[in-house]
Design a protein around this motif. Sequence first.
Motif, mmCIF file in Angstrom:
data_model
loop_
_atom_site.group_PDB
_atom_site.id
_atom_site.type_symbol
_atom_site.label_atom_id
_atom_site.label_comp_id
_atom_site.label_asym_id
_atom_site.label_seq_id
_atom_site.Cartn_x
_atom_site.Cartn_y
_atom_site.Cartn_z
ATOM 1 N N TYR A 128 43.014 26.273 34.611
ATOM 2 C CA TYR A 128 43.639 27.110 35.659
ATOM 3 C C TYR A 128 44.833 26.400 36.295
ATOM 4 C CZ TYR A 128 39.054 29.331 35.232
ATOM 5 O OH TYR A 128 37.993 30.097 34.971
ATOM 6 N N GLU B 163 35.465 46.354 36.160
ATOM 7 C CA GLU B 163 36.022 45.838 34.875
ATOM 8 C C GLU B 163 37.523 45.289 35.304
ATOM 9 O OE1 GLU B 163 35.627 45.477 31.747
ATOM 10 O OE2 GLU B 163 33.938 46.626 31.198
ATOM 11 N N SER B 164 38.142 45.894 36.064
ATOM 12 C CA SER B 164 39.428 45.447 36.608
ATOM 13 C C SER B 164 39.563 44.199 37.168
ATOM 14 C CB SER B 164 40.254 46.436 37.519
ATOM 15 O OG SER B 164 39.288 46.623 38.763
ATOM 16 N N LYS B 165 38.501 43.367 37.517
ATOM 17 C CA LYS B 165 38.380 42.104 38.358
ATOM 18 C C LYS B 165 37.996 41.246 37.123
ATOM 19 C CE LYS B 165 37.474 43.401 42.963
ATOM 20 N NZ LYS B 165 38.635 42.880 43.633
ATOM 21 N N SER C 19 39.526 39.752 34.701
ATOM 22 C CA SER C 19 40.709 38.847 34.561
ATOM 23 C C SER C 19 41.064 37.983 35.709
ATOM 24 C CB SER C 19 41.617 39.486 33.885
ATOM 25 O OG SER C 19 42.418 40.604 34.805
ATOM 26 N N SER C 20 40.392 38.333 36.859
ATOM 27 C CA SER C 20 40.686 37.498 37.995
ATOM 28 C C SER C 20 40.520 36.000 37.892
ATOM 29 C CB SER C 20 40.027 38.115 39.371
ATOM 30 O OG SER C 20 39.901 37.100 40.524
ATOM 31 N N THR C 21 41.406 34.983 38.257
ATOM 32 C CA THR C 21 41.430 33.844 38.213
ATOM 33 C C THR C 21 40.179 33.269 39.129
ATOM 34 O OG1 THR C 21 43.752 33.516 37.697
ATOM 35 C CG2 THR C 21 42.568 31.563 38.516
ATOM 36 N N ARG D 73 36.922 34.108 37.579
ATOM 37 C CA ARG D 73 36.460 33.390 36.410
ATOM 38 C C ARG D 73 36.234 32.057 36.863
ATOM 39 N NH1 ARG D 73 40.642 32.605 33.094
ATOM 40 N NH2 ARG D 73 42.355 33.518 34.318
#
Length: 300
Positions: free
Chosen positions: A84, A278-280, A282-284, A287
Amino acid sequence: MNLEQMAYALEVAKTASITTASASLCVTQSTISQAITRLEKELGIKLFERSRNGAYPLEQAKAIFDKFKSVLDTIQMIKEDAEYIGELISGELRLSAIPGGIPAIIKAVASMKNIHADLTFELSEKPSSLIIKDIRDKQADLGLIALYQDDIDEQLQGLRFYPIDEGFMRICVNSSSALAANKSIALQDLKEQTFVLFNDELIDQFILALSSEIGDVNVLFRTNNSEVINAALQQLNAVTVGHEYSFAHHTNFQRNDYFAKELDMPQRLISIGWVLQESKASSTTIRRFLDRFQYVSLSK
């Protein structure tokens, strides 16, 4: 001495069993046994007392196990930082969980907060149905829920689900209960018991199925407060119901004050996992939190 040897030793120390550690780590018992033997030889000290009943960590080696864990924690942090690096992690993460999920979440929260001081958390405890509603309504970012496995596709349509565990409902009793010594509990043993229950649809469905087998179930009260249930178990010698995951991280179980018992009746399989929009996915921040949660859960 290498990281693999340390990981093997810590898993055996946690489970007091080379056989169990072998299954957990997906390596052979021989591989673990030989690695620990080489490690003990290199250190010049015994780490375990081995017998046919298990492999028990020696008190004199506690400081060494603590250092092993510190080293592996640091390596894990380095790996996560590398993944990250350059990505800002700040803002607020709103988490919601079923009863029993909070202790492990708090460990992950504390671990992340030590690294990302600007990140804040909101944490709540609710039944799965309300958690799912909050996720859909964008009132929560990430929720730890329990659902019957064959209901997941229907109830979580349009959402992302990451399963982390599965199992069945258990009957929870305190150590002074007459049922505490039983490996499993027969249905007739529950006819005279007083139940205290968390407000949850899975528990409601379980009690309905139980009632069809033994008649009316004596429910003293239902609550949204797991600490109230905890007090009733201690003071009223009541019993409660929950998924086995819900009990795993509780201090009272680790001290053997409470026991979760199997019930001799057919049950539907329950899946425990994280749900999010679903939209979240890819949230750093999300994750990173899921990475932390998985690591602290495995190293508990």
